[in-house]
Design a protein around this motif. Structure first.
Motif, short mmCIF file in Angstrom:
data_model
loop_
_atom_site.label_atom_id
_atom_site.label_comp_id
_atom_site.label_asym_id
_atom_site.label_seq_id
_atom_site.Cartn_x
_atom_site.Cartn_y
_atom_site.Cartn_z
N ASN A 146 -6.28 -10.21 -12.77
CA ASN A 146 -6.48 -8.70 -12.78
C ASN A 146 -6.11 -7.96 -11.54
O ASN A 146 -6.10 -6.94 -11.42
CB ASN A 146 -7.97 -8.41 -13.04
N LEU A 147 -5.71 -9.01 -10.51
CA LEU A 147 -5.33 -8.61 -9.35
C LEU A 147 -3.90 -8.74 -9.08
O LEU A 147 -2.93 -8.50 -7.80
CB LEU A 147 -6.03 -8.84 -8.23
N ALA A 148 -3.04 -9.05 -10.12
CA ALA A 148 -1.63 -9.55 -9.84
C ALA A 148 -0.73 -8.34 -9.48
O ALA A 148 0.30 -8.65 -8.85
CB ALA A 148 -1.01 -10.18 -11.25
N TRP A 149 -1.12 -7.34 -9.80
CA TRP A 149 -0.45 -5.95 -9.57
C TRP A 149 -0.24 -5.89 -7.96
O TRP A 149 0.64 -5.01 -7.39
CB TRP A 149 -0.82 -4.79 -10.18
N LEU A 150 -1.12 -6.51 -7.10
CA LEU A 150 -1.14 -6.45 -5.81
C LEU A 150 0.13 -6.80 -4.98
O LEU A 150 0.44 -6.22 -3.99
CB LEU A 150 -2.51 -6.98 -4.98
N ALA A 174 -9.57 -4.92 -1.27
CA ALA A 174 -9.04 -5.90 -0.14
C ALA A 174 -9.59 -7.18 0.25
O ALA A 174 -8.87 -8.28 0.29
CB ALA A 174 -8.99 -5.08 1.22
N ALA A 175 -10.80 -7.45 -0.17
CA ALA A 175 -11.53 -8.72 0.22
C ALA A 175 -11.24 -9.70 -0.93
O ALA A 175 -11.24 -10.94 -0.78
CB ALA A 175 -13.07 -8.45 0.48
N THR A 176 -11.46 -9.01 -2.13
CA THR A 176 -11.58 -10.03 -3.39
C THR A 176 -10.25 -11.14 -3.28
O THR A 176 -10.42 -12.28 -3.64
CB THR A 176 -11.34 -9.12 -4.43
N PRO A 177 -9.02 -10.86 -3.03
CA PRO A 177 -8.04 -11.74 -3.34
C PRO A 177 -8.13 -12.99 -2.38
O PRO A 177 -7.91 -14.15 -2.78
CB PRO A 177 -6.66 -11.14 -2.88
N GLN A 229 -16.65 -16.30 -8.72
CA GLN A 229 -17.43 -14.85 -8.08
C GLN A 229 -16.77 -14.01 -7.30
O GLN A 229 -17.48 -13.07 -6.55
CB GLN A 229 -18.66 -15.71 -7.43
N SER A 230 -15.44 -14.20 -7.05
CA SER A 230 -14.81 -13.56 -6.26
C SER A 230 -14.82 -12.04 -6.05
O SER A 230 -15.26 -11.37 -5.25
CB SER A 230 -13.06 -13.75 -5.85
#
Length: 193
Positions: free
Chosen positions: A42-46, A90-93, A102-103
């Protein structure tokens, strides 16, 4: 970067979002784009170049806008809502490297309050600066915040655990300064009554 260092860097980014909302997300996006940082789907767009560009432009606009006394207060008001979200983003990745399952939850539960706490202390100090210097000191304070945010991110990248310790010390002093400003404002209000 090992998982523990990555998570520490994520926490540093989250706290830094309290000073500059877009700089930590820009840094996370740039890091993901330049390295092989594993990201949740779900954060690959970053890691897309367009994302890096968008957050880079947003960072530049925020830094410039924060130097204008009226704009800085408007940004502080709006960013009460946006900084916690951007801190978690910003922190999740980086927290993902330590706890993939749980990230997102950790990013939200840890990053959002950190950013909001730093932002609240910074906004209180900024109000004190406005009251004592009629806004003239705000651009200088803003430059100091820029330097602190960039330094935290650079040190966080090079030595994440050291940056985490330095961040804790910095937060302590920011909170202490904000409490001092609050006490002075209350004392001044009591004296007028």
């Amino acid at each position: 970067m090992d998982a523990l260092s990555a998570a520490a860097f994520g926490v540093v980014l989250a706290a830094t979002a309290g000073l500059r909302a877009f700089l930590p997300v820009f840094s996370a996006s740039l890091f993901a784009w330049m390295t092989d940082l594993p990201l949740p789907d779900n954060l690959a767009w970053l890691e897309r170049a367009q994302t890096v560009l968008i957050f880079g432009v947003a960072t530049l606009l925020e830094i410039l806008g924060d130097k204008i006394p009226i704009v800085d207060h408007a940004l502080d008001g709006i960013q009460v809502l946006t900084k916690p979200v951007l801190a978690a983003l910003a922190a999740t990745p980086f927290i993902y490297q330590l706890a993939p399952e749980q990230s997102v939850a950790i990013g939200i539960l840890l990053g959002a309050p950190l950013a909001l706490g730093v932002h609240s202390a910074k906004a209180t100090a900024r109000l004190g600066s406005t009251a004592t210097t009629a806004g003239v000191g705000n651009p200088l304070l803003s430059i100091a915040e820029d330097v602190a945010a960039v330094a935290a991110i650079v040190v966080g990248f090079l030595a994440p655990l050291l940056a985490l310790l330095l961040m804790a010390v910095t937060i302590f002093f920011i909170v202490r300064l904000a409490l001092r400003v609050r006490r002075r404002r209350r004392a001044a209000g009591s004296a007028r009554s």
